[in-house]
Write an enzyme that holds these catalytic residues in place. Sequence first.
Site, mmCIF file in Angstrom:
data_model
loop_
_atom_site.group_PDB
_atom_site.id
_atom_site.type_symbol
_atom_site.label_atom_id
_atom_site.label_comp_id
_atom_site.label_asym_id
_atom_site.label_seq_id
_atom_site.Cartn_x
_atom_site.Cartn_y
_atom_site.Cartn_z
ATOM 1 C CG ASP A 275 14.561 58.945 58.641
ATOM 2 O OD1 ASP A 275 14.368 58.982 59.877
ATOM 3 O OD2 ASP A 275 15.321 59.718 58.047
ATOM 4 N N PRO B 116 23.452 60.367 59.767
ATOM 5 C CG PRO B 116 22.448 61.967 61.113
ATOM 6 C CD PRO B 116 22.144 60.751 60.314
ATOM 7 C CG ASN C 231 25.655 55.771 63.675
ATOM 8 O OD1 ASN C 231 26.777 56.215 63.930
ATOM 9 N ND2 ASN C 231 24.751 56.457 63.010
ATOM 10 C CB ALA D 181 26.400 59.429 55.383
ATOM 11 N NE ARG D 182 31.244 63.040 58.585
ATOM 12 C CZ ARG D 182 30.827 64.024 57.777
ATOM 13 N NH1 ARG D 182 30.513 63.778 56.522
ATOM 14 N NH2 ARG D 182 30.730 65.268 58.222
ATOM 15 C CG ASP E 222 32.017 62.601 48.689
ATOM 16 O OD1 ASP E 222 33.010 62.728 47.945
ATOM 17 O OD2 ASP E 222 31.549 63.544 49.353
ATOM 18 C CD GLU F 61 36.513 61.250 54.779
ATOM 19 O OE1 GLU F 61 36.375 62.405 55.217
ATOM 20 O OE2 GLU F 61 35.681 60.686 54.056
ATOM 21 C CG HIS G 137 34.355 64.338 52.646
ATOM 22 N ND1 HIS G 137 34.391 63.873 53.936
ATOM 23 C CD2 HIS G 137 33.244 65.117 52.588
ATOM 24 C CE1 HIS G 137 33.358 64.340 54.620
ATOM 25 N NE2 HIS G 137 32.651 65.100 53.814
HETATM 26 N N1 LIG Z 1 29.763 63.936 51.607
HETATM 27 C C1 LIG Z 1 29.565 65.164 52.028
HETATM 28 O O1 LIG Z 1 30.197 66.094 51.513
HETATM 29 C C2 LIG Z 1 28.580 65.456 53.093
HETATM 30 C C3 LIG Z 1 28.123 64.488 53.950
HETATM 31 N N2 LIG Z 1 27.198 64.791 54.908
HETATM 32 C C4 LIG Z 1 26.737 63.719 55.778
HETATM 33 O O2 LIG Z 1 25.365 63.476 55.511
HETATM 34 C C5 LIG Z 1 24.686 63.268 56.734
HETATM 35 C C6 LIG Z 1 23.210 63.519 56.566
HETATM 36 O O3 LIG Z 1 22.976 64.891 56.365
HETATM 37 P P1 LIG Z 1 21.487 65.493 56.412
HETATM 38 O O4 LIG Z 1 20.605 64.796 55.461
HETATM 39 O O5 LIG Z 1 21.615 66.962 56.269
HETATM 40 O O6 LIG Z 1 21.060 65.147 57.899
HETATM 41 P P2 LIG Z 1 19.610 65.128 58.502
HETATM 42 O O7 LIG Z 1 19.791 65.183 59.983
HETATM 43 O O8 LIG Z 1 18.747 66.129 57.839
HETATM 44 O O9 LIG Z 1 19.057 63.682 58.092
HETATM 45 C C7 LIG Z 1 19.534 62.483 58.609
HETATM 46 C C8 LIG Z 1 18.364 61.504 58.666
HETATM 47 O O10 LIG Z 1 18.865 60.221 59.019
HETATM 48 C C9 LIG Z 1 17.888 59.615 59.852
HETATM 49 N N3 LIG Z 1 18.496 58.516 60.575
HETATM 50 C C10 LIG Z 1 19.276 58.564 61.684
HETATM 51 N N4 LIG Z 1 19.659 57.318 62.025
HETATM 52 C C11 LIG Z 1 19.104 56.480 61.111
HETATM 53 C C12 LIG Z 1 19.135 55.072 60.922
HETATM 54 N N5 LIG Z 1 19.838 54.255 61.731
HETATM 55 N N6 LIG Z 1 18.469 54.556 59.888
HETATM 56 C C13 LIG Z 1 17.777 55.349 59.037
HETATM 57 N N7 LIG Z 1 17.708 56.693 59.161
HETATM 58 C C14 LIG Z 1 18.365 57.243 60.193
HETATM 59 C C15 LIG Z 1 17.375 60.757 60.716
HETATM 60 O O11 LIG Z 1 16.123 60.451 61.302
HETATM 61 C C16 LIG Z 1 17.316 61.893 59.713
HETATM 62 O O12 LIG Z 1 16.046 61.984 59.103
HETATM 63 C C17 LIG Z 1 25.420 64.225 57.688
HETATM 64 O O13 LIG Z 1 25.255 63.873 59.030
HETATM 65 C C18 LIG Z 1 26.861 64.104 57.241
HETATM 66 O O14 LIG Z 1 27.490 63.053 57.929
HETATM 67 C C19 LIG Z 1 26.685 66.043 55.039
HETATM 68 C C20 LIG Z 1 27.109 67.038 54.219
HETATM 69 C C21 LIG Z 1 28.131 66.847 53.223
HETATM 70 O O1 LIG Z 2 28.971 69.138 56.030
HETATM 71 C C1 LIG Z 2 29.449 68.006 56.213
HETATM 72 O O2 LIG Z 2 29.122 67.289 57.175
HETATM 73 C C2 LIG Z 2 30.421 67.467 55.255
HETATM 74 O O3 LIG Z 2 30.776 66.330 55.291
HETATM 75 C C3 LIG Z 2 30.901 68.385 54.200
HETATM 76 O O4 LIG Z 2 31.222 67.732 53.034
HETATM 77 C C4 LIG Z 2 32.081 69.131 54.636
HETATM 78 O O5 LIG Z 2 33.145 68.270 54.698
HETATM 79 P P1 LIG Z 2 34.603 68.815 54.371
HETATM 80 O O6 LIG Z 2 34.526 69.354 52.989
HETATM 81 O O7 LIG Z 2 34.853 69.835 55.391
HETATM 82 O O8 LIG Z 2 35.486 67.627 54.493
#
Ligand SMILES: NC(=O)C1=CN([C@@H]2O[C@H](COP(=O)(O)OP(=O)(O)OC[C@H]3O[C@@H](n4cnc5c(N)ncnc54)[C@H](O)[C@@H]3O)[C@@H](O)[C@H]2O)C=CC1
Ligand SMILES: O=C(O)C(=O)[C@H](O)COP(=O)(O)O
Length: 334
Positions: free
Chosen positions: A174, A205, A211, A233-234, A258, A263, A297
């Site tokens: 990170d 993110p 990215n 993540a995405r 996931d 999507e 997801h």
């Molecule tokens: N599958 C799901 O249901 C969900 C997916 N997500 C995804 O997960 C992502 C991460 O969430 P959090 O951990 O809460 O975010 P966060 O912002 O707490 O952590 C993201 C980390 O990634 C690091 N980062 C950014 N670019 C980078 C790179 N190129 N290489 C390495 N590290 C890098 C940042 O410095 C940060 O520490 C969200 O942005 C969202 O897209 C979030 C919630 C639910």
């Molecule tokens: O919080 C995010 O970012 C997510 O990706 C969550 O999983 C919410 O995504 P949806 O359930 O709204 O698709």
Amino acid sequence: MKIVCYGVRPIEEPYFRKLNKHHYDLKLVNAYLDHDNVTEAEGCDAVLVRANCACDEQNLKKFKSYGINWVFTRTVGFNHYDLKAAKELDIKIARVPNYSPYAVANLAFTLGAALTRYVVAAVDAVHQGNFTVSPYYFSTEFNRLTVGIYGAGKLGAIEGKMWKSIGAKVLAYDPYPSDFARQYVKFVSEDDLLQSSDIVSVHVPYFPGKNDNLINSDFLKKMKETAFLINTARGQLADTNAVAKAIEDNEIAGYGADVVIDETRINGHKFNSLAEVPNSSVQSLMKLYPKVLITPHMGSFTEPALEDMISISYDNFHEMQETGDVKNKVEYKG
Ligand SMILES: NC(=O)C1=CN([C@@H]2O[C@H](COP(=O)(O)OP(=O)(O)OC[C@H]3O[C@@H](n4cnc5c(N)ncnc54)[C@H](O)[C@@H]3O)[C@@H](O)[C@H]2O)C=CC1
Ligand SMILES: O=C(O)C(=O)[C@H](O)COP(=O)(O)O
């Protein structure tokens, strides 16, 4: 204040009502926001969306024409917004950056654990009547694994904590290493992480246009041939064709995701066959099951996470009403 909430599943409705401590007038819409149902917002004061809702320029303009200035999301990610258009229209955005991180961390861990023990392959074979133990199932053990957390923010750190608690060696890459994550992971360079890890779990993110396809063939070639890649993540962070090719060419062992690309056309739909999935790259990945495991997801689909997402969203609106600003705001950075 009347809030229209898009993408509210029937199972979620009681939570939206139970947690409504600020007594908002709620309009709950089951469907994700799209160009047809944007009209549901007419007569409302604010909007709450989730991931894959179309917060593009067209819809933001519509909201503005209805007198709506607050279009908030109950998600961590905010890649579903046209942030530039929101800024130009002076529409305020807020998100929920800190709902229960265990929800997604649990799922990422589970995908990694299932792949390394070949659980899905074995269960699938048994359910087809094949009770032989295939040499393919021969595994290592979790406490012998090196797990690489790519992006050790809130979710990555908690996945690291989970793996550390069962004896795995946990590395992380990170650019902004945190002391919180350092309790559970050892920060290393990107190359060291990719070259040493048995599981690489991505928690970065997604920033559209910045990215996309971070996980490309160069990234994949650095991984061990026996390693599994996890992406909760995405979908846009991974070059889907490159991932499929890396698995076909035995450059990596498998993929747990996931999230997929496209999507908005795929999630929430029930297709009758793989051939109906409206993206050929996603189809290519799906054909590699059980080396590829894809979930729809659902990382955040847990009760604690849902309660946080709703409560913190309501608090975001309340803070905005009371102070004219909100600490969880998201702004266009250019
Ligand atoms: N599958 C799901 O249901 C969900 C997916 N997500 C995804 O997960 C992502 C991460 O969430 P959090 O951990 O809460 O975010 P966060 O912002 O707490 O952590 C993201 C980390 O990634 C690091 N980062 C950014 N670019 C980078 C790179 N190129 N290489 C390495 N590290 C890098 C940042 O410095 C940060 O520490 C969200 O942005 C969202 O897209 C979030 C919630 C639910
Ligand atoms: O919080 C995010 O970012 C997510 O990706 C969550 O999983 C919410 O995504 P949806 O359930 O709204 O698709």
